[in-house]
Design a protein around this motif. Structure first.
Motif, PDB file in Angstrom:
ATOM      1  N   MET A   1       0.851  -1.173   0.000  1.00 14.27           N
ATOM      2  CA  MET A   1       0.000   0.000   0.000  1.00 14.27           C
ATOM      3  C   MET A   1       0.893   1.231   0.000  1.00 14.27           C
ATOM      4  O   MET A   1       1.918   1.265   0.652  1.00 14.27           O
ATOM      5  N   GLY A   2       0.497   2.256  -0.734  1.00 14.96           N
ATOM      6  CA  GLY A   2       1.276   3.479  -0.818  1.00 14.96           C
ATOM      7  C   GLY A   2       0.723   4.567   0.072  1.00 14.96           C
ATOM      8  O   GLY A   2      -0.359   4.454   0.631  1.00 14.96           O
ATOM      9  N   ALA A   3       1.494   5.619   0.185  1.00 12.78           N
ATOM     10  CA  ALA A   3       1.078   6.780   0.973  1.00 12.78           C
ATOM     11  C   ALA A   3       1.219   8.023   0.112  1.00 12.78           C
ATOM     12  O   ALA A   3       2.109   8.110  -0.722  1.00 12.78           O
ATOM     13  N   VAL A   4       0.327   8.975   0.317  1.00 10.06           N
ATOM     14  CA  VAL A   4       0.331  10.211  -0.454  1.00 10.06           C
ATOM     15  C   VAL A   4       0.120  11.378   0.490  1.00 10.06           C
ATOM     16  O   VAL A   4      -0.723  11.317   1.383  1.00 10.06           O
ATOM     17  N   LYS A   5       0.897  12.438   0.300  1.00 10.57           N
ATOM     18  CA  LYS A   5       0.673  13.664   1.055  1.00 10.57           C
ATOM     19  C   LYS A   5      -0.095  14.609   0.148  1.00 10.57           C
ATOM     20  O   LYS A   5       0.315  14.866  -0.990  1.00 10.57           O
ATOM     21  N   VAL A   6      -1.209  15.109   0.628  1.00 10.99           N
ATOM     22  CA  VAL A   6      -2.060  16.001  -0.157  1.00 10.99           C
ATOM     23  C   VAL A   6      -2.165  17.328   0.563  1.00 10.99           C
ATOM     24  O   VAL A   6      -2.486  17.366   1.745  1.00 10.99           O
ATOM     25  N   GLU A   7      -1.867  18.406  -0.151  1.00 10.78           N
ATOM     26  CA  GLU A   7      -2.062  19.737   0.409  1.00 10.78           C
ATOM     27  C   GLU A   7      -3.311  20.319  -0.225  1.00 10.78           C
ATOM     28  O   GLU A   7      -3.438  20.347  -1.445  1.00 10.78           O
ATOM     29  N   ILE A   8      -4.242  20.768   0.619  1.00 13.26           N
ATOM     30  CA  ILE A   8      -5.504  21.320   0.134  1.00 13.26           C
ATOM     31  C   ILE A   8      -5.737  22.670   0.801  1.00 13.26           C
ATOM     32  O   ILE A   8      -5.195  22.948   1.870  1.00 13.26           O
ATOM     33  N   PRO A   9      -6.553  23.513   0.185  1.00 14.33           N
ATOM     34  CA  PRO A   9      -6.860  24.812   0.791  1.00 14.33           C
ATOM     35  C   PRO A   9      -7.531  24.634   2.160  1.00 14.33           C
ATOM     36  O   PRO A   9      -8.254  23.656   2.391  1.00 14.33           O
ATOM     37  N   ASP A  10      -7.298  25.594   3.054  1.00 12.34           N
ATOM     38  CA  ASP A  10      -7.854  25.526   4.407  1.00 12.34           C
ATOM     39  C   ASP A  10      -9.372  25.371   4.410  1.00 12.34           C
ATOM     40  O   ASP A  10      -9.927  24.604   5.186  1.00 12.34           O
ATOM     41  N   GLY A  11     -10.062  26.101   3.525  1.00  9.83           N
ATOM     42  CA  GLY A  11     -11.519  26.030   3.482  1.00  9.83           C
ATOM     43  C   GLY A  11     -12.005  24.625   3.145  1.00  9.83           C
ATOM     44  O   GLY A  11     -12.959  24.129   3.742  1.00  9.83           O
ATOM     45  N   MET A  12     -11.350  23.988   2.197  1.00 10.44           N
ATOM     46  CA  MET A  12     -11.720  22.621   1.818  1.00 10.44           C
ATOM     47  C   MET A  12     -11.461  21.665   2.985  1.00 10.44           C
ATOM     48  O   MET A  12     -12.276  20.788   3.269  1.00 10.44           O
ATOM     49  N   HIS A  13     -10.347  21.864   3.672  1.00  9.62           N
ATOM     50  CA  HIS A  13     -10.015  21.007   4.821  1.00  9.62           C
ATOM     51  C   HIS A  13     -11.064  21.143   5.918  1.00  9.62           C
ATOM     52  O   HIS A  13     -11.493  20.154   6.514  1.00  9.62           O
ATOM     53  N   ARG A  14     -11.496  22.378   6.172  1.00 12.27           N
ATOM     54  CA  ARG A  14     -12.536  22.601   7.192  1.00 12.27           C
ATOM     55  C   ARG A  14     -13.839  21.898   6.810  1.00 12.27           C
ATOM     56  O   ARG A  14     -14.498  21.288   7.655  1.00 12.27           O
ATOM     57  N   LYS A  24     -20.022  11.348   8.318  1.00 11.98           N
ATOM     58  CA  LYS A  24     -20.127  10.947   6.911  1.00 11.98           C
ATOM     59  C   LYS A  24     -18.906  10.149   6.468  1.00 11.98           C
ATOM     60  O   LYS A  24     -18.998   9.324   5.567  1.00 11.98           O
ATOM     61  N   TYR A  25     -17.750  10.431   7.074  1.00 12.88           N
ATOM     62  CA  TYR A  25     -16.501   9.725   6.800  1.00 12.88           C
ATOM     63  C   TYR A  25     -15.810   9.449   8.124  1.00 12.88           C
ATOM     64  O   TYR A  25     -16.023  10.166   9.094  1.00 12.88           O
ATOM     65  N   ARG A  26     -14.954   8.419   8.144  1.00  9.33           N
ATOM     66  CA  ARG A  26     -14.232   8.072   9.376  1.00  9.33           C
ATOM     67  C   ARG A  26     -13.080   9.018   9.654  1.00  9.33           C
ATOM     68  O   ARG A  26     -12.719   9.251  10.800  1.00  9.33           O
ATOM     69  N   SER A  27     -12.488   9.563   8.583  1.00 10.88           N
ATOM     70  CA  SER A  27     -11.348  10.470   8.727  1.00 10.88           C
ATOM     71  C   SER A  27     -11.189  11.272   7.450  1.00 10.88           C
ATOM     72  O   SER A  27     -11.825  10.974   6.428  1.00 10.88           O
ATOM     73  N   VAL A  28     -10.311  12.269   7.486  1.00 12.81           N
ATOM     74  CA  VAL A  28     -10.022  13.046   6.292  1.00 12.81           C
ATOM     75  C   VAL A  28      -9.419  12.128   5.225  1.00 12.81           C
ATOM     76  O   VAL A  28      -9.769  12.200   4.049  1.00 12.81           O
ATOM     77  N   ALA A  29      -8.530  11.232   5.639  1.00 14.97           N
ATOM     78  CA  ALA A  29      -7.932  10.283   4.695  1.00 14.97           C
ATOM     79  C   ALA A  29      -9.001   9.404   4.058  1.00 14.97           C
ATOM     80  O   ALA A  29      -8.933   9.103   2.863  1.00 14.97           O
ATOM     81  N   ASP A  30      -9.990   8.994   4.829  1.00 20.01           N
ATOM     82  CA  ASP A  30     -11.084   8.173   4.311  1.00 20.01           C
ATOM     83  C   ASP A  30     -11.846   8.926   3.217  1.00 20.01           C
ATOM     84  O   ASP A  30     -12.233   8.344   2.205  1.00 20.01           O
ATOM     85  N   PHE A  31     -12.050  10.226   3.404  1.00 16.12           N
ATOM     86  CA  PHE A  31     -12.715  11.049   2.386  1.00 16.12           C
ATOM     87  C   PHE A  31     -11.974  10.945   1.060  1.00 16.12           C
ATOM     88  O   PHE A  31     -12.580  10.719   0.011  1.00 16.12           O
ATOM     89  N   PHE A  32     -10.644  11.099   1.094  1.00 17.07           N
ATOM     90  CA  PHE A  32      -9.865  11.062  -0.142  1.00 17.07           C
ATOM     91  C   PHE A  32      -9.817   9.658  -0.733  1.00 17.07           C
ATOM     92  O   PHE A  32      -9.811   9.490  -1.956  1.00 17.07           O
ATOM     93  N   TYR A  33      -9.802   8.632   0.114  1.00 22.14           N
ATOM     94  CA  TYR A  33      -9.828   7.256  -0.389  1.00 22.14           C
ATOM     95  C   TYR A  33     -11.130   7.005  -1.148  1.00 22.14           C
ATOM     96  O   TYR A  33     -11.125   6.493  -2.265  1.00 22.14           O
ATOM     97  N   VAL A  34     -12.255   7.401  -0.557  1.00 23.38           N
ATOM     98  CA  VAL A  34     -13.564   7.205  -1.189  1.00 23.38           C
ATOM     99  C   VAL A  34     -13.643   8.019  -2.482  1.00 23.38           C
ATOM    100  O   VAL A  34     -14.092   7.523  -3.523  1.00 23.38           O
TER     101      VAL A  34
END
Length: 65
Positions: A1-14, A24-34
């Motif tokens: 399994m690989g790992a990725v670092k994603v930088e996103i705007p603060d508003g999107m992160h919030r 709705k999601y288990r974690s921020v990482a789960d959001f990006f996986y889905v």
């Protein structure tokens, strides 16, 4: 399994963190996986056989014949 670092705007992160807080999601990482799974499925449904990524991170989309 690989790992990725994603930088996103603060508003999107919030917004994503709020979706996590609402359950709705288990974690921020789960959001990006889905989201990634949905995008790959969309590409496959549109005739993309695979996406090749080289060691430099460059991407090549392979269309079916």
């Amino acid at each position: 399994m690989g790992a990725v670092k994603v930088e996103i705007p603060d508003g999107m992160h919030r917004e994503i963190k709020e979706l996590v807080r609402l359950g709705k999601y288990r974690s921020v990482a789960d959001f990006f996986y889905v989201a990634g799974q949905k995008e790959l499925e969309r590409l496959r449904n549109n005739g993309v056989r695979s996406v090749l990524i080289d060691s430099d991170g460059d991407c090549e989309v392979v269309q079916e014949g």
